[in-house]
Design a protein around this motif. Structure first.
Motif, PDB file in Angstrom:
ATOM      1  N   ASP A   5      -9.523   8.860 -10.737  1.00 32.87           N
ATOM      2  CA  ASP A   5      -8.431   8.032 -10.225  1.00 32.87           C
ATOM      3  C   ASP A   5      -7.593   8.904  -9.310  1.00 32.87           C
ATOM      4  O   ASP A   5      -6.903   9.820  -9.765  1.00 32.87           O
ATOM      5  CB  ASP A   5      -7.599   7.469 -11.374  1.00 32.87           C
ATOM      6  CG  ASP A   5      -6.614   6.403 -10.920  1.00 32.87           C
ATOM      7  OD1 ASP A   5      -6.674   5.982  -9.744  1.00 32.87           O
ATOM      8  OD2 ASP A   5      -5.797   5.975 -11.748  1.00 32.87           O
ATOM      9  N   ILE A   6      -7.664   8.630  -8.007  1.00 32.01           N
ATOM     10  CA  ILE A   6      -6.927   9.412  -7.008  1.00 32.01           C
ATOM     11  C   ILE A   6      -5.531   8.811  -6.875  1.00 32.01           C
ATOM     12  O   ILE A   6      -5.382   7.629  -6.609  1.00 32.01           O
ATOM     13  CB  ILE A   6      -7.640   9.382  -5.642  1.00 32.01           C
ATOM     14  CG1 ILE A   6      -9.054   9.928  -5.770  1.00 32.01           C
ATOM     15  CG2 ILE A   6      -6.848  10.166  -4.612  1.00 32.01           C
ATOM     16  CD1 ILE A   6      -9.893   9.762  -4.507  1.00 32.01           C
ATOM     17  N   GLY A   7      -4.505   9.640  -7.043  1.00 28.36           N
ATOM     18  CA  GLY A   7      -3.136   9.136  -7.019  1.00 28.36           C
ATOM     19  C   GLY A   7      -2.846   8.362  -8.287  1.00 28.36           C
ATOM     20  O   GLY A   7      -2.396   7.223  -8.261  1.00 28.36           O
ATOM     21  N   LEU A  71      -3.455   5.291   0.202  1.00 28.22           N
ATOM     22  CA  LEU A  71      -3.819   5.565   1.585  1.00 28.22           C
ATOM     23  C   LEU A  71      -2.752   5.116   2.571  1.00 28.22           C
ATOM     24  O   LEU A  71      -2.563   5.748   3.609  1.00 28.22           O
ATOM     25  CB  LEU A  71      -5.171   4.923   1.906  1.00 28.22           C
ATOM     26  CG  LEU A  71      -6.329   5.445   1.070  1.00 28.22           C
ATOM     27  CD1 LEU A  71      -7.603   4.674   1.382  1.00 28.22           C
ATOM     28  CD2 LEU A  71      -6.533   6.937   1.274  1.00 28.22           C
ATOM     29  N   MET A  72      -2.020   4.062   2.250  1.00 30.59           N
ATOM     30  CA  MET A  72      -0.970   3.585   3.163  1.00 30.59           C
ATOM     31  C   MET A  72       0.172   4.600   3.299  1.00 30.59           C
ATOM     32  O   MET A  72       0.944   4.528   4.237  1.00 30.59           O
ATOM     33  CB  MET A  72      -0.435   2.234   2.701  1.00 30.59           C
ATOM     34  CG  MET A  72       0.265   2.237   1.382  1.00 30.59           C
ATOM     35  SD  MET A  72       0.665   0.528   0.946  1.00 30.59           S
ATOM     36  CE  MET A  72       1.272   0.756  -0.706  1.00 30.59           C
ATOM     37  N   HIS A  73       0.243   5.549   2.372  1.00 26.63           N
ATOM     38  CA  HIS A  73       1.281   6.574   2.412  1.00 26.63           C
ATOM     39  C   HIS A  73       0.735   7.922   2.889  1.00 26.63           C
ATOM     40  O   HIS A  73       1.448   8.918   2.853  1.00 26.63           O
ATOM     41  CB  HIS A  73       1.873   6.782   1.009  1.00 26.63           C
ATOM     42  CG  HIS A  73       2.456   5.543   0.423  1.00 26.63           C
ATOM     43  ND1 HIS A  73       3.590   4.938   0.908  1.00 26.63           N
ATOM     44  CD2 HIS A  73       2.042   4.767  -0.611  1.00 26.63           C
ATOM     45  CE1 HIS A  73       3.858   3.853   0.206  1.00 26.63           C
ATOM     46  NE2 HIS A  73       2.929   3.732  -0.724  1.00 26.63           N
ATOM     47  N   THR A  74      -0.530   7.948   3.297  1.00 25.81           N
ATOM     48  CA  THR A  74      -1.217   9.197   3.574  1.00 25.81           C
ATOM     49  C   THR A  74      -1.465   9.359   5.066  1.00 25.81           C
ATOM     50  O   THR A  74      -2.142   8.524   5.668  1.00 25.81           O
ATOM     51  CB  THR A  74      -2.573   9.221   2.824  1.00 25.81           C
ATOM     52  OG1 THR A  74      -2.345   8.958   1.451  1.00 25.81           O
ATOM     53  CG2 THR A  74      -3.259  10.552   2.977  1.00 25.81           C
ATOM     54  N   VAL A  97      -8.193   0.241  -2.879  1.00 27.21           N
ATOM     55  CA  VAL A  97      -7.327  -0.934  -2.816  1.00 27.21           C
ATOM     56  C   VAL A  97      -6.068  -0.529  -2.070  1.00 27.21           C
ATOM     57  O   VAL A  97      -5.293   0.284  -2.559  1.00 27.21           O
ATOM     58  CB  VAL A  97      -6.969  -1.434  -4.238  1.00 27.21           C
ATOM     59  CG1 VAL A  97      -6.065  -2.656  -4.166  1.00 27.21           C
ATOM     60  CG2 VAL A  97      -8.227  -1.704  -5.039  1.00 27.21           C
ATOM     61  N   ASP A  98      -5.903  -1.081  -0.884  1.00 29.79           N
ATOM     62  CA  ASP A  98      -4.768  -0.683  -0.065  1.00 29.79           C
ATOM     63  C   ASP A  98      -4.533  -1.739   1.004  1.00 29.79           C
ATOM     64  O   ASP A  98      -5.303  -1.835   1.935  1.00 29.79           O
ATOM     65  CB  ASP A  98      -5.043   0.677   0.578  1.00 29.79           C
ATOM     66  CG  ASP A  98      -3.786   1.436   0.857  1.00 29.79           C
ATOM     67  OD1 ASP A  98      -2.815   0.826   1.344  1.00 29.79           O
ATOM     68  OD2 ASP A  98      -3.766   2.634   0.588  1.00 29.79           O
ATOM     69  N   PHE A 103     -10.280  -1.004   6.830  1.00 33.21           N
ATOM     70  CA  PHE A 103     -11.391  -0.067   6.751  1.00 33.21           C
ATOM     71  C   PHE A 103     -12.565  -0.594   7.556  1.00 33.21           C
ATOM     72  O   PHE A 103     -12.798  -1.790   7.624  1.00 33.21           O
ATOM     73  CB  PHE A 103     -11.819   0.145   5.294  1.00 33.21           C
ATOM     74  CG  PHE A 103     -10.714   0.659   4.431  1.00 33.21           C
ATOM     75  CD1 PHE A 103     -10.113   1.873   4.703  1.00 33.21           C
ATOM     76  CD2 PHE A 103     -10.263  -0.071   3.353  1.00 33.21           C
ATOM     77  CE1 PHE A 103      -9.090   2.344   3.911  1.00 33.21           C
ATOM     78  CE2 PHE A 103      -9.244   0.393   2.551  1.00 33.21           C
ATOM     79  CZ  PHE A 103      -8.653   1.611   2.838  1.00 33.21           C
ATOM     80  N   GLU A 104     -13.304   0.324   8.166  1.00 30.22           N
ATOM     81  CA  GLU A 104     -14.483  -0.051   8.914  1.00 30.22           C
ATOM     82  C   GLU A 104     -15.641   0.831   8.506  1.00 30.22           C
ATOM     83  O   GLU A 104     -15.451   1.966   8.081  1.00 30.22           O
ATOM     84  CB  GLU A 104     -14.235   0.084  10.414  1.00 30.22           C
ATOM     85  CG  GLU A 104     -13.195  -0.903  10.928  1.00 30.22           C
ATOM     86  CD  GLU A 104     -13.103  -0.931  12.428  1.00 30.22           C
ATOM     87  OE1 GLU A 104     -13.862  -0.204  13.100  1.00 30.22           O
ATOM     88  OE2 GLU A 104     -12.269  -1.686  12.951  1.00 30.22           O
ATOM     89  N   ALA A 105     -16.841   0.297   8.636  1.00 30.12           N
ATOM     90  CA  ALA A 105     -18.057   1.045   8.366  1.00 30.12           C
ATOM     91  C   ALA A 105     -18.922   0.968   9.609  1.00 30.12           C
ATOM     92  O   ALA A 105     -19.254  -0.128  10.065  1.00 30.12           O
ATOM     93  CB  ALA A 105     -18.788   0.469   7.158  1.00 30.12           C
TER      94      ALA A 105
END
Length: 113
Positions: A5-7, A71-74, A97-98, A103-105
């Motif tokens: 779990d990141i963050g 990610l929205m804060h990174t 989840v953000d 996001f693109e691939a």
């Protein structure tokens, strides 16, 4: 199974998942001290600044990598997202989840369904 779990923040998601899957190893990382007290025995907290620190995890390490509302804060979130992708094991799952990022691939939007 190994789950990251990141963050981890307050640890709500990590603790719930660790309790649901007691055979799994759950690791939560964050830049601030974990507020989890008396967490499940299969939960471990580690300090990690996901932007500045070298990540201590080898490639293809985790069956599930979870990242929610980070990610929205990174700054340069793409770098963090790519590191997260690198540590997901083959056949593993990345849960990002953000709501603030698109996001693109391979230059195409990632499907929402």
């Amino acid at each position: 199974k190994r789950i990251l779990d990141i963050g981890v923040g307050s640890g709500g998601w990590a603790v719930e998942v660790a309790e649901l899957f007691p055979e799994a190893e759950m690791i939560g990382v964050d830049i601030v001290e974990s507020k989890i007290e008396n967490g499940p025995p299969n939960f471990t907290f580690r300090f990690l600044n996901v932007v500045k620190d070298e990540w201590p995890f080898p490639l293809n390490t985790f069956d599930i990598v979870h990242c929610r509302f980070l990610l929205m804060h990174t700054p340069n979130f793409e770098i963090v997202l790519n590191k997260a992708i690198d540590i997901v094991a083959p056949e593993g799952i990345l849960m990002a989840v953000d709501p603030a990022n698109r996001f693109e691939a391979e230059g195409k939007p990632v499907p929402t369904e």
